[in-house]
Design an enzyme around this catalytic site. Structure first.
Site, PDB file in Angstrom:
ATOM      1  N   ARG A  35       0.878  -0.895  -0.483  1.00 45.69           N
ATOM      2  CA  ARG A  35       0.318  -0.162  -0.253  1.00 45.69           C
ATOM      3  C   ARG A  35       1.111   1.174   0.106  1.00 45.69           C
ATOM      4  O   ARG A  35       1.807   1.039   1.058  1.00 45.69           O
ATOM      5  CB  ARG A  35      -1.023   0.357   1.083  1.00 45.69           C
TER       6      ARG A  35
ATOM      7  N   SER B  14      -7.969  -1.144   0.805  1.00 45.04           N
ATOM      8  CA  SER B  14      -8.728  -1.237   1.450  1.00 45.04           C
ATOM      9  C   SER B  14      -9.361  -0.120   1.903  1.00 45.04           C
ATOM     10  O   SER B  14      -9.995   0.363   1.514  1.00 45.04           O
ATOM     11  CB  SER B  14      -8.267  -2.045   2.597  1.00 45.04           C
ATOM     12  N   HIS B  15      -9.121  -0.147   3.433  1.00 43.74           N
ATOM     13  CA  HIS B  15     -10.097   1.185   4.263  1.00 43.74           C
ATOM     14  C   HIS B  15      -9.219   2.809   4.253  1.00 43.74           C
ATOM     15  O   HIS B  15     -10.063   3.748   4.373  1.00 43.74           O
ATOM     16  CB  HIS B  15     -10.401   0.972   5.662  1.00 43.74           C
TER      17      HIS B  15
ATOM     18  N   ASP C 259     -16.259  -1.745   4.288  1.00 43.59           N
ATOM     19  CA  ASP C 259     -14.962  -1.318   3.669  1.00 43.59           C
ATOM     20  C   ASP C 259     -15.381  -1.111   2.403  1.00 43.59           C
ATOM     21  O   ASP C 259     -15.910  -1.545   1.325  1.00 43.59           O
ATOM     22  CB  ASP C 259     -13.435  -1.227   4.307  1.00 43.59           C
TER      23      ASP C 259
ATOM     24  N   ASP D  93     -12.838  -2.638  -0.154  1.00 41.81           N
ATOM     25  CA  ASP D  93     -12.930  -3.793  -0.477  1.00 41.81           C
ATOM     26  C   ASP D  93     -13.601  -4.303   0.271  1.00 41.81           C
ATOM     27  O   ASP D  93     -14.332  -5.948  -0.623  1.00 41.81           O
ATOM     28  CB  ASP D  93     -11.176  -3.840  -0.818  1.00 41.81           C
TER      29      ASP D  93
ATOM     30  N   ASP E  90     -14.413  -6.375   2.442  1.00 43.94           N
ATOM     31  CA  ASP E  90     -13.908  -7.017   3.354  1.00 43.94           C
ATOM     32  C   ASP E  90     -14.064  -7.208   4.934  1.00 43.94           C
ATOM     33  O   ASP E  90     -14.089  -8.672   5.750  1.00 43.94           O
ATOM     34  CB  ASP E  90     -12.704  -8.132   3.467  1.00 43.94           C
ATOM     35  N   ARG E  91     -14.040  -5.701   5.343  1.00 49.05           N
ATOM     36  CA  ARG E  91     -14.931  -5.047   6.295  1.00 49.05           C
ATOM     37  C   ARG E  91     -15.965  -5.223   6.676  1.00 49.05           C
ATOM     38  O   ARG E  91     -17.363  -4.411   5.756  1.00 49.05           O
ATOM     39  CB  ARG E  91     -14.244  -4.112   7.427  1.00 49.05           C
TER      40      ARG E  91
ATOM     41  N   THR F 251      -2.070 -11.083  13.534  1.00 53.61           N
ATOM     42  CA  THR F 251      -2.650  -9.839  12.903  1.00 53.61           C
ATOM     43  C   THR F 251      -2.696  -9.851  10.923  1.00 53.61           C
ATOM     44  O   THR F 251      -2.007 -10.264  10.756  1.00 53.61           O
ATOM     45  CB  THR F 251      -2.007  -8.387  12.879  1.00 53.61           C
TER      46      THR F 251
ATOM     47  N   GLU G 139     -11.410 -10.640  13.501  1.00 54.04           N
ATOM     48  CA  GLU G 139     -10.639  -9.281  13.870  1.00 54.04           C
ATOM     49  C   GLU G 139     -10.602  -8.412  15.446  1.00 54.04           C
ATOM     50  O   GLU G 139     -12.130  -8.179  14.566  1.00 54.04           O
ATOM     51  CB  GLU G 139      -9.487  -9.631  12.944  1.00 54.04           C
TER      52      GLU G 139
ATOM     53  N   SER H 140     -10.716  -6.122  14.350  1.00 55.86           N
ATOM     54  CA  SER H 140     -10.821  -4.649  13.255  1.00 55.86           C
ATOM     55  C   SER H 140     -12.072  -5.169  11.897  1.00 55.86           C
ATOM     56  O   SER H 140     -11.482  -4.502  11.292  1.00 55.86           O
ATOM     57  CB  SER H 140      -9.489  -4.597  12.501  1.00 55.86           C
TER      58      SER H 140
ATOM     59  N   LYS I 269     -11.675 -11.986   5.081  1.00 54.26           N
ATOM     60  CA  LYS I 269     -13.397 -11.871   5.712  1.00 54.26           C
ATOM     61  C   LYS I 269     -13.985 -11.430   4.974  1.00 54.26           C
ATOM     62  O   LYS I 269     -13.721 -11.025   3.930  1.00 54.26           O
ATOM     63  CB  LYS I 269     -12.262 -10.998   6.652  1.00 54.26           C
TER      64      LYS I 269
HETATM   65  C1  VG1 Z   1      -4.946  -3.733   9.879  1.00 53.17           C
HETATM   66  C2  VG1 Z   1      -6.385  -3.934  10.631  1.00 53.17           C
HETATM   67  C3  VG1 Z   1      -5.857  -6.224  10.692  1.00 53.17           C
HETATM   68  C4  VG1 Z   1      -6.468  -6.161   9.350  1.00 53.17           C
HETATM   69  C5  VG1 Z   1      -6.023  -5.610   7.742  1.00 53.17           C
HETATM   70  C6  VG1 Z   1      -6.651  -5.767   6.993  1.00 53.17           C
HETATM   71  O1  VG1 Z   1      -3.749  -4.058   9.787  1.00 53.17           O
HETATM   72  O2  VG1 Z   1      -5.476  -4.410  12.200  1.00 53.17           O
HETATM   73  O3  VG1 Z   1      -6.643  -6.749  11.307  1.00 53.17           O
HETATM   74  O4  VG1 Z   1      -5.879  -7.749   8.717  1.00 53.17           O
HETATM   75  O5  VG1 Z   1      -5.795  -4.394   8.560  1.00 53.17           O
HETATM   76  O6  VG1 Z   1      -7.374  -4.914   6.189  1.00 53.17           O
HETATM   77  P1  VG1 Z   1      -2.568  -3.216  10.686  1.00 53.17           P
HETATM   78  O7  VG1 Z   1      -1.163  -4.126   9.872  1.00 53.17           O
HETATM   79  O8  VG1 Z   1      -2.728  -2.366  10.128  1.00 53.17           O
HETATM   80  O9  VG1 Z   1      -3.236  -2.902  11.568  1.00 53.17           O
HETATM   81  V1  VG1 Z   1      -8.031  -4.996   4.816  1.00 53.17           V
HETATM   82  O10 VG1 Z   1      -9.538  -4.265   5.311  1.00 53.17           O
HETATM   83  O11 VG1 Z   1      -6.988  -3.565   4.940  1.00 53.17           O
HETATM   84  O12 VG1 Z   1      -7.518  -5.624   3.624  1.00 53.17           O
HETATM   85 CO    CO Z   2     -10.607  -3.959   3.330  1.00 53.88          CO
END
Ligand code: VG1
Ligand code: CO
Length: 568
Positions: free
Chosen positions: A26, A120-121, A293, A295, A297-298, A362, A381, A383, A394
């Site tokens: 990213r 993602s988010h 979110d 994409d 998945d959340r 994580t 998770e 998150s 997810k």
């Molecule tokens: C974050 C979350 C983690 C999740 C990841 C990807 O990672 O804490 O639980 O799996 O995002 O989610 P980090 O390393 O920033 O804490 V998503 O929806 O961005 O694919």
């Molecule tokens: Co996501």
């Protein structure tokens, strides 16, 4: 008509920092737009795949959340895949697929893997973020061993291959055939939602959910639902599944038009960024609300009047009621799992049901092996991620459907009643996360070093802290590491944990999904069996514990931050 096309080799130089994080690479769009930046990373993915599998004549799935730069990235991937003699690409129309949909399509088509274009988010647009992630043949994110290989390749790249004159029509559904130096190369553009909807229909009893929403027997009145896609990829999925198939009114799909910049907001389903849904729910007209979110998945689940279900509780409630979901009824429930910082509500359900339970680092990639080995059915998770072994990602929409299915089986029960009944039986796990976004890298590193020193100090265990009239005595402190029980791979330094005698816990980690600077995550949780205290506000309950965490870490001194950017 087949068109003759040529492979060209382009000289290039490595870019620093193309290390995939928790879920892919990213960076800012500006970074990905630099000449050769995206090509270098795509080359590294394809070369890494070729080092373990046969890329020639293989099938790959490609799609993303529709954010800015997605269409350009799809064309780059198509040109380079053709140059690597990939047989066929399955691409979502206009380059759009939710992350769960890609995971499903990889599995359904026994593809070699998939390339997902999303951050993602994280916000999108020309001045925001982009991301690229590789998923393997089980449909899940590539494991650490594989992403390390990708990273190594990015460091030594000198050239890449592409077919500059190849262009895909992303609008037109169906097959497009090309011949590249005598080799056939095919692209099939498929509808972004159809296959995913079919999968959901196999997992859930849509008729029962339809009756719940319409207020048909055994229900006495309509159950008002509302969904917020936050201008992310789930808009079309929400409209098709909840409105068309399940009969929710058209105005129950909020922000359901995907936008390349998500309307300038964070497509992150939490109380801060999904504020529109929160205020709609607070009006008290709806019984159930869910946000997803960028994409897809959340998810965030809300009840009437904005009653917030923490992701840790959501997972535990679904687990405890999993017998109400047709998919689990048919396949049985194997084990349960959560990521380490996620509160332990699911642990108690696993124990009560006599199921195997796993605590992993994580990131969703750590669940895949357990699912493939038939030891894990449901996991989550903190998150805002929940999912099952129907795919290897997810799944936001799946989670909302799981909740509706559970509610449909119990006429006239509210989300809040369901959750409080769960607490009465199992006790309540209070949880909070403080995010300090975009801190200076050096400051965050120093803070973590200081905490590591604390772990190693002989007098740490047994130390006492007093805050808010409560005493916190350290019972254990470590840096979490995980040995995968299936392939024995080791993941180390996954977060500093400090456990206290009363069962409360704090965790510190540096995020692996940010695009600039360091985001410090501070997690706190505690367990409360007392029915009266269970009704209290999580932030009030956890404040003393957070104060202790701030004191121990000297976070303020190191980073200069007086308050977190976001609290969830
Ligand atoms: C974050 C979350 C983690 C999740 C990841 C990807 O990672 O804490 O639980 O799996 O995002 O989610 P980090 O390393 O920033 O804490 V998503 O929806 O961005 O694919
Ligand atoms: Co996501």
């Amino acid at each position: 008509m087949a068109e003759a096309l040529k492979i060209v080799t382009v000289p290039t130089k490595p870019f620093e920092g193309q290390k995939p994080g928790t879920s892919g690479l990213r960076k800012t769009v500006k970074e990905f737009q630099k000449p050769n930046y995206t090509e270098n990373f795509v080359h590294a993915i394809l070369a890494a795949v070729a080092s373990v599998d046969k890329l020639e004549k293989s099938v790959l799935v490609v799609g993303g959340d529709g954010r800015f730069f997605c269409p350009e990235a799809v064309q780059i991937i198509a040109r380079m895949s053709a140059a690597h003699k990939v047989g066929k690409l399955l691409i979502g129309q206009r380059g759009i697929f939710s992350t769960p949909a890609v995971s499903h399509l990889i599995r359904k088509n026994t593809a070699l893997g998939g390339i997902i274009l999303t951050a993602s988010h994280n916000p999108g647009g020309p001045d925001a973020d982009f991301g690229i992630k590789y998923n393997i043949s089980n449909g899940g994110p590539a494991p650490d061993g594989f992403t390390n290989k990708i990273f190594e390749l990015t460091k030594s790249i000198t050239e890449y291959r592409t077919v500059p004159n190849l262009k895909i029509d992303l609008e037109k559904l169906g097959l497009q055939k090309f011949v590249v130096e005598g080799n056939a190369f095919e692209v099939e553009i498929i509808d972004s939602v159809t296959d995913y909807v079919l999968l959901m229909k196999q997992i859930f009893d849509f008729d029962a959910i339809k009756k719940l929403i319409a207020g048909q027997a055994p229900h006495k009145k309509p159950f008002n639902v509302v969904f917020d896609a936050l201008h992310g990829v789930t808009g079309p999925y929400v409209k098709k599944i909840f409105c068309e198939e399940l009969g929710a009114s058209n105005d129950s799909a909020l922000n359901a038009t995907p936008l390349p910049d998500f309307g300038g907001e964070h497509p992150d389903p939490n109380l801060t960024y999904a504020h529109k849904l929160v205020s709609v729910m607070k009006e008290g007209k709806h019984d159930f609300g869910a946000a997803f979110d960028g994409d897809g998945d959340r998810n965030m689940i809300l009840g009437k009047n904005g009653f917030f279900v923490t992701p840790s509780d959501s997972l535990a409630v679904i687990a405890a009621q999993s017998n109400l979901i047709p998919y689990f009824k048919q396949n049985g429930v194997k084990g349960f799992a959560r990521s380490m910082p996620t509160a332990g509500a699911i642990d108690r359900v696993a124990k009560e049901m006599g199921k195997e339970f796993f605590e992993v680092p994580t990131g969703w990639k750590y669940f895949g092996n357990l699912m493939d080995a038939n030891r894990l059915s449901l996991c989550g998770e903190e998150s805002f991620g929940t999912g099952s072994d129907h795919i290897r990602e997810k799944d936001g929409v799946w989670t909302a459907l799981a909740w509706l299915q559970i509610l449909a089986a119990q006429p006239d029960i509210s989300v809040e009643q369901l959750v409080t009944k769960h607490w009465e039986k199992y006790g309540r796990n209070f949880f909070t996360r403080y995010d300090y976004e975009n801190c200076e890298d050096a400051a965050a590193k120093k803070m973590m070093e200081q905490l590591t020193n604390l772990l190693n100090a002989p007098d740490t265990v047994g130390k006492e802290f007093l805050d808010g009239g409560r005493t916190f005595k350290i019972s254990k402190a470590d840096n979490f590491s995980y040995k995968d029980p299936v392939d024995n791979s080791l993941a180390e330094n996954q977060g500093i944990r400090i456990l206290f005698v009363d069962g409360s816990r704090i965790v510190f980690r540096i995020s692996g999904t940010g695009s600039t600077g360091s985001t410090i995550r501070l997690y706190g949780d505690c367990y409360e069996p007392d029915l009266v205290k269970q009704k209290m506000d999580a932030q009030v309950i956890l404040k003393p514990l957070i104060n202790v965490a701030l004191q121990l870490s000297k976070l303020q001194e190191f980073t200069g931050r007086k308050a977190p950017t976001v609290i969830t």
